[in-house]
Design a protein around this motif. Structure first.
Motif, PDB file in Angstrom:
ATOM      1  N   ASN A 126       0.822  -1.209   0.000  1.00  0.00           N
ATOM      2  CA  ASN A 126       0.000   0.000   0.000  1.00  0.00           C
ATOM      3  C   ASN A 126       0.861   1.266   0.000  1.00  0.00           C
ATOM      4  O   ASN A 126       0.529   2.258  -0.660  1.00  0.00           O
ATOM      5  CB  ASN A 126      -0.926   0.006   1.206  1.00  0.00           C
ATOM      6  CG  ASN A 126      -2.041  -1.016   1.088  1.00  0.00           C
ATOM      7  OD1 ASN A 126      -2.149  -1.720   0.077  1.00  0.00           O
ATOM      8  ND2 ASN A 126      -2.872  -1.124   2.108  1.00  0.00           N
ATOM      9  N   ALA A 127       1.969   1.227   0.730  1.00  0.00           N
ATOM     10  CA  ALA A 127       2.849   2.397   0.783  1.00  0.00           C
ATOM     11  C   ALA A 127       3.490   2.652  -0.573  1.00  0.00           C
ATOM     12  O   ALA A 127       3.562   3.796  -1.037  1.00  0.00           O
ATOM     13  CB  ALA A 127       3.916   2.193   1.851  1.00  0.00           C
ATOM     14  N   ILE A 128       3.942   1.593  -1.242  1.00  0.00           N
ATOM     15  CA  ILE A 128       4.552   1.748  -2.569  1.00  0.00           C
ATOM     16  C   ILE A 128       3.525   2.272  -3.564  1.00  0.00           C
ATOM     17  O   ILE A 128       3.812   3.171  -4.361  1.00  0.00           O
ATOM     18  CB  ILE A 128       5.151   0.406  -3.029  1.00  0.00           C
ATOM     19  CG1 ILE A 128       6.396   0.073  -2.189  1.00  0.00           C
ATOM     20  CG2 ILE A 128       5.494   0.435  -4.518  1.00  0.00           C
ATOM     21  CD1 ILE A 128       6.918  -1.334  -2.377  1.00  0.00           C
ATOM     22  N   ALA A 129       2.325   1.717  -3.526  1.00  0.00           N
ATOM     23  CA  ALA A 129       1.266   2.190  -4.417  1.00  0.00           C
ATOM     24  C   ALA A 129       0.963   3.666  -4.167  1.00  0.00           C
ATOM     25  O   ALA A 129       0.731   4.444  -5.109  1.00  0.00           O
ATOM     26  CB  ALA A 129       0.008   1.348  -4.234  1.00  0.00           C
ATOM     27  N   SER A 204      14.856   1.046  -1.173  1.00  0.00           N
ATOM     28  CA  SER A 204      14.900   1.876  -2.374  1.00  0.00           C
ATOM     29  C   SER A 204      13.663   2.755  -2.494  1.00  0.00           C
ATOM     30  O   SER A 204      13.738   3.910  -2.936  1.00  0.00           O
ATOM     31  CB  SER A 204      15.032   0.993  -3.616  1.00  0.00           C
ATOM     32  OG  SER A 204      16.280   0.331  -3.635  1.00  0.00           O
ATOM     33  N   TRP A 205      12.512   2.219  -2.114  1.00  0.00           N
ATOM     34  CA  TRP A 205      11.287   3.014  -2.170  1.00  0.00           C
ATOM     35  C   TRP A 205      11.329   4.163  -1.172  1.00  0.00           C
ATOM     36  O   TRP A 205      10.813   5.250  -1.438  1.00  0.00           O
ATOM     37  CB  TRP A 205      10.061   2.133  -1.963  1.00  0.00           C
ATOM     38  CG  TRP A 205       9.688   1.410  -3.217  1.00  0.00           C
ATOM     39  CD1 TRP A 205       9.939   0.116  -3.534  1.00  0.00           C
ATOM     40  CD2 TRP A 205       9.042   1.984  -4.362  1.00  0.00           C
ATOM     41  NE1 TRP A 205       9.486  -0.176  -4.801  1.00  0.00           N
ATOM     42  CE2 TRP A 205       8.931   0.948  -5.331  1.00  0.00           C
ATOM     43  CE3 TRP A 205       8.541   3.238  -4.666  1.00  0.00           C
ATOM     44  CZ2 TRP A 205       8.341   1.153  -6.573  1.00  0.00           C
ATOM     45  CZ3 TRP A 205       7.955   3.443  -5.904  1.00  0.00           C
ATOM     46  CH2 TRP A 205       7.857   2.416  -6.841  1.00  0.00           C
ATOM     47  N   LYS A 206      11.952   3.935  -0.015  1.00  0.00           N
ATOM     48  CA  LYS A 206      12.115   5.035   0.939  1.00  0.00           C
ATOM     49  C   LYS A 206      12.985   6.132   0.339  1.00  0.00           C
ATOM     50  O   LYS A 206      12.675   7.326   0.445  1.00  0.00           O
ATOM     51  CB  LYS A 206      12.752   4.518   2.228  1.00  0.00           C
ATOM     52  CG  LYS A 206      11.814   3.794   3.168  1.00  0.00           C
ATOM     53  CD  LYS A 206      12.518   3.500   4.490  1.00  0.00           C
ATOM     54  CE  LYS A 206      11.581   2.832   5.473  1.00  0.00           C
ATOM     55  NZ  LYS A 206      12.244   2.578   6.778  1.00  0.00           N
ATOM     56  N   ILE A 207      14.074   5.735  -0.304  1.00  0.00           N
ATOM     57  CA  ILE A 207      14.968   6.710  -0.928  1.00  0.00           C
ATOM     58  C   ILE A 207      14.225   7.500  -2.000  1.00  0.00           C
ATOM     59  O   ILE A 207      14.357   8.724  -2.098  1.00  0.00           O
ATOM     60  CB  ILE A 207      16.193   6.003  -1.522  1.00  0.00           C
ATOM     61  CG1 ILE A 207      17.079   5.453  -0.392  1.00  0.00           C
ATOM     62  CG2 ILE A 207      16.995   6.941  -2.417  1.00  0.00           C
ATOM     63  CD1 ILE A 207      18.181   4.525  -0.869  1.00  0.00           C
ATOM     64  N   ALA A 247      15.244   5.441 -10.108  1.00  0.00           N
ATOM     65  CA  ALA A 247      13.946   4.786 -10.277  1.00  0.00           C
ATOM     66  C   ALA A 247      13.639   4.756 -11.761  1.00  0.00           C
ATOM     67  O   ALA A 247      13.393   5.797 -12.372  1.00  0.00           O
ATOM     68  CB  ALA A 247      12.860   5.548  -9.519  1.00  0.00           C
ATOM     69  N   GLN A 248      13.654   3.574 -12.351  1.00  0.00           N
ATOM     70  CA  GLN A 248      13.483   3.463 -13.794  1.00  0.00           C
ATOM     71  C   GLN A 248      12.988   2.069 -14.148  1.00  0.00           C
ATOM     72  O   GLN A 248      13.103   1.138 -13.360  1.00  0.00           O
ATOM     73  CB  GLN A 248      14.807   3.740 -14.512  1.00  0.00           C
ATOM     74  CG  GLN A 248      15.923   2.802 -14.113  1.00  0.00           C
ATOM     75  CD  GLN A 248      17.289   3.216 -14.647  1.00  0.00           C
ATOM     76  OE1 GLN A 248      17.545   4.395 -14.886  1.00  0.00           O
ATOM     77  NE2 GLN A 248      18.169   2.253 -14.838  1.00  0.00           N
ATOM     78  N   VAL A 249      12.433   1.965 -15.338  1.00  0.00           N
ATOM     79  CA  VAL A 249      12.012   0.675 -15.886  1.00  0.00           C
ATOM     80  C   VAL A 249      12.866   0.384 -17.105  1.00  0.00           C
ATOM     81  O   VAL A 249      12.982   1.214 -18.003  1.00  0.00           O
ATOM     82  CB  VAL A 249      10.520   0.687 -16.285  1.00  0.00           C
ATOM     83  CG1 VAL A 249      10.163  -0.585 -17.049  1.00  0.00           C
ATOM     84  CG2 VAL A 249       9.642   0.815 -15.046  1.00  0.00           C
TER      85      VAL A 249
END
Length: 490
Positions: A126-129, A204-207, A247-249
């Motif tokens: 939920n946090a990432i979303a 990484s999501w926190k960063i 952050a990349q795809v």
């Protein structure tokens, strides 16, 4: 039918067909039934949201014709009206719809987890979303100003959402990102391979959340300096520190999952690089030029841009052939090109500006140098970097122009972010000479003679959500490309 259109516009689930994204920064070939929405698995919904957002943000139809033009990186080839700010309403509607579809997929993740109550990964999922929702809502409000926000994803109760005030959205996004940083828990499970940006890595999501707060804050630096200063000083030490944090795809280069501007299967001839970009890079001996642009076919030792906004029948254009001009670089149009959400060079240029403004974040010259080096590293350039930096030194007395030009160069080909920064900083070349030009053969929009400050709302909003549209247009001072966002203060 009108209700159905609204449902599709704001809440259609993305139907993933063929290959689904899987594995950190890779798309894998997991087959999925294209006739069924992926409502049963939060990981599928995340994959769909991340891919759909990147597909539209790097499409030639949106990034190419809108953002890369407005950032003045590119100029149109045979289709020049976009360089002169005539808007393609089909492309506009597709952009708006795709971003809201991605947002709805992200909201579905949260709803499914909350309803089930049994997913041990729910807290992190939920946090990432929610972090991704904050990213996309900032893109939307920076593009259009006021947009549907609080009501946008409430299909069951509101199919004609109101538009929220852009400044209020910004405040909410800042609070939201800060809250998710506190919620993310590295001791708990997450998405794993369904997250094609970080593979579900919580750290990484926190960063990224800290870094997105820096982007949010610097954009409001002139409109709300106290809040911008507080946000940046509170978050900069936990933001990105190298390109390893980007952050990349990364697409696999296999149809249908190719980078949107991958020309492997067909040549993209719609754009030339602009003289604005080429001539400035030449003037400072920028070693990124052979990456950003291709040499002309008629002279492989030379790079030649097309003057921005030159029509196909202008004598200066008819005297040239495509072989006399430079197309965008092969890497920009390759299967290896990543779709960037946010990268480390941007963080360093944000901190350089913050330091120049007097924020307590370290030394402006150091951050400026770090930003240039990080951009060179991203493009795998190792030769001539120190010499280049010596030729474009930091100058505190001219910080806006010095930082602005280098940040603009580093953001290539992130057209939307580069356009936002172009209009926010209103920078020129170091020393004060003009960098950007009005369209050479004139703007086709009297409200935007030099550059659009926003994109007008999709025309469908005027009929499908008329009351809310009318209120929004009045609130922002008119639905024109000349209307400035709340953070734009020059």
């Amino acid at each position: 039918m009108k209700m159905l259109n609204r449902m599709l516009k704001y809440s259609c689930l993305i139907l993933l067909s063929g290959l689904l994204l899987a594995a950190c920064n890779k798309l894998d070939d997991i087959n999925h039934n294209p006739t069924k929405p992926t409502t049963s698995d939060p990981a599928f919904l995340l994959t769909g949201a991340e891919k759909s957002a990147m597909d539209i943000l790097y499409s030639t139809l949106q990034n190419g014709y809108f953002a890369m033009h407005y950032a003045q990186y590119w100029s149109g080839n045979s289709r020049v009206a976009d360089s002169q700010y005539a808007i393609d309403e089909g492309n506009n509607a597709a952009f708006w719809t795709a971003l809201y579809k991605s947002l709805y997929n992200l909201e579905q993740i949260i709803q499914l987890n909350n309803e089930a109550g049994t997913n041990p990964a729910a807290v992190n999922q939920n946090a990432i979303a929610t972090i991704l929702k904050a990213w996309l809502f900032q893109v939307l409000t920076d593009t259009y100003v006021n947009v549907p926000y609080t009501d946008a994803l409430k299909l069951s109760t509101n199919i004609a959402p109101k538009y929220d005030d852009a400044k209020t959205i910004y405040s909410s996004l800042a609070d939201t990102l800060q809250a998710q940083i506190n919620v993310l828990d590295e001791s708990k499970p997450t998405f794993g391979a369904g997250d094609v940006i970080y593979g579900g890595d919580v750290a990484s999501w926190k960063i990224l959340a800290h870094s997105l707060l820096l982007r949010l804050a610097i954009r409001m630096a002139d409109a709300d300096p106290a809040k911008a200063k507080g946000l940046i000083e509170a978050n900069y030490q936990a933001a990105m520190t190298s390109n390893a944090n980007n952050a990349q795809v990364i697409y696999p280069g296999v149809t249908p999952n190719r980078f949107p501007m991958d020309e492997t299967e067909r040549s993209i001839i719609d754009f030339f690089v602009s003289t604005t970009l080429v001539d400035y890079m030449k003037s400072v001996n920028d070693p990124r030029l052979p990456v950003y642009a291709r040499p002309t076919k008629n002279n492989p030792a030379n790079f030649v841009g097309l003057r921005y906004g030159t029509t196909a029948n202008d004598p200066s254009r008819t005297s040239l052939t495509a072989d006399d001009l430079s197309f965008p670089g092969t890497k920009i149009y390759s299967s290896a090109m990543p779709a960037i959400l946010m990268a480390y060079p941007e963080v360093e240029f944000i901190l350089a500006e913050a330091a120049a403004r007097g924020y307590t974040v370290g030394d402006a010259a150091t951050h400026y140098t770090n930003g240039i080096k990080a951009s060179m590293d991203f493009w795998s350039i190792t030769t001539g970097v120190d010499e280049y930096i010596a030729g474009v030194p930091y100058n505190a007395a001219d910080w806006k122009n010095v930082i602005g030009t280098q940040k603009w160069l580093a953001l290539y080909p992130q057209g939307f972010q580069a356009w936002f920064e172009r209009i926010r900083l209103d920078f020129k070349k170091p020393g004060g000479d003009s960098l950007f030009l009005a369209p050479y053969n004139g703007s086709l929009d009297p409200n935007a003679p030099f550059v659009p400050y926003r994109i007008t709302y999709p025309t469908g909003e005027q009929t499908q959500n008329k009351a809310s549209y009318d209120d929004a247009a009045a609130a922002i001072g008119g639905d024109t490309k000349g209307t400035k966002n709340w953070w734009l203060k020059f």
